[in-house]
Enzyme design. Structure first.
Site: not given
Ligand code: PMP
Length: 354
Positions: A100, A167, A191
């Site tokens: 991520w 994030d 989550k």
């Molecule tokens: N950052 C983290 C730490 C995540 O766990 C996730 C999704 N699991 C995301 C970003 C991406 O999130 P989204 O699908 O809401 O764009």
């Protein structure tokens, strides 16, 4: 029969949220209308949005004079580009702690220079880098407080001189953190906040005057803030369910109580991983996440047997991400200690070969 849901997200929410939100689909609070059909400008929804925004600040222990809270769309992935669009002027620093963060870096590069000041890629992201230097002219430092795929978290939030962004998608509301160290916090809701479809962004008000270029309205934090997070039609139902979920969290004792529960759940699984020779943990011990517990079999040939045990025990969602393999138990706020105990028993059953 309800499964023990260890999914990494969207993931389990409290039963209270499931019952209240499903009731609201038929009729919201005796108003003769379903939550799905009310205007976002109705007094009922304006109040829901206000409550959701203020509860999020309260749970993060941030005050309303200094910070504003927004419920936006596009997921955490939209924030990867939005933060850079608004605030990456000359250059920004990023710590790469996994998939991520890597994606956040990729999007930021569309807007300016990215200093990747540290990375744990050398060990397939099984730890959090602790040594780095932040170039003095950095517009901000971006970190990922909890790494969903690799099962690592920042035990300590760094003290830095430039604005700190995070994030917080998979770690938010799980433990007490000094969130006042951050100028911007974002998290996909799916989550610990609520269902998919809303993204929480908490931002220091002073930062809103430092947007560094012309930004189209939908991607401009100041416009969303000036319009009280109602610049366009917000995701009405997800915001309502987020609000219910934050109310539930507050009602059970807030962050203090949930942290106690989360640490207990995490300890149960990590103790078993460390004790049971059939398994080994993936993340470095000092960086272990209390939300996503990653582990592998010591003998891969036992996979079918373990998967069968897990299936029989009605456990769902523990397959590891393809980049780590093995297993990942996501033990978010609403997951009960009983579910964790069932998983630990399943691990013991593999050891005893029953
Ligand atoms: N950052 C983290 C730490 C995540 O766990 C996730 C999704 N699991 C995301 C970003 C991406 O999130 P989204 O699908 O809401 O764009």
């Amino acid at each position: 029969m309800k499964k023990h849901n260890f999914s990494a997200g969207p993931s389990i929410l409290s039963q209270d949220v499931f019952s209240k939100s499903s009731k609201s689909v038929l009729e919201l609070d005796n108003i003769g209308l379903s939550i799905l059909e009310i205007s976002h400008r109705s007094k009922e929804f304006v109040k829901i949005m206000e409550d959701a925004r203020s509860l999020s600040l309260e749970l993060l222990d941030l005050n309303n004079d200094e910070y504003t809270s927004l419920f936006l769309q596009g997921g955490a992935s939209m924030q990867f580009l939005m933060i850079a669009y608004n605030f990456l002027d000359s250059n920004a620093s990023y710590i790469d702690t996994g998939a991520w963060s890597t994606k956040a870096i990729k999007e930021a590069k569309f807007f300016g220079k990215v200093n990747e000041i540290a990375s744990s890629k050398d060990q397939n992201y099984n730890y959090i880098p602790k040594e780095y230097n932040i170039p003095s002219e950095s517009n901000y430092l971006h970190i990922t407080t909890n790494n969903t795929i690799f099962g690592t978290q920042y035990a300590e939030i760094p003290d830095v001189k430039c604005p700190l962004f995070t994030d917080a998608s998979s770690g938010i509301f799980s433990r007490k953190i000094d969130y006042s160290k951050f100028s911007l916090i974002y998290a996909g809701a799916q989550k610990n906040i609520g269902p998919a479809g809303a993204t929480l962004v908490v931002i220091k008000k002073s930062l809103l005057n430092r947007i560094c270029r012309e930004v189209p309205s939908m991607l401009n934090y100041k416009i969303h803030s000036d319009k009280d997070s109602m610049f366009n039609t917000p995701p009405v139902f997800p915001v309502y369910a987020c609000m219910l979920s934050m109310q539930w969290l507050k009602s059970i004792g807030g962050i203090k109580e949930i942290e106690r529960r989360n640490r207990l759940k995490a300890k149960k699984i990590y103790d078993e991983i460390d004790r049971n020779e059939m398994f080994k943990g993936f993340a470095a011990v000092e960086d272990r996440s209390i939300m996503n517990v990653t582990f592998n079999l010591t003998d891969e040939s036992k996979k079918t047997t373990f998967d069968e045990i897990v299936f029989k025990e009605n456990i769902s969602g523990i397959n590891g991400h393809r980049s780590v393999g093995g297993y990942r138990a996501s033990i978010y706020n609403a997951l009960s200690l009983e579910s964790v105990e069932i998983l630990v028993d399943a691990m013991k059953k593999l050891e005893k070969n029953i």
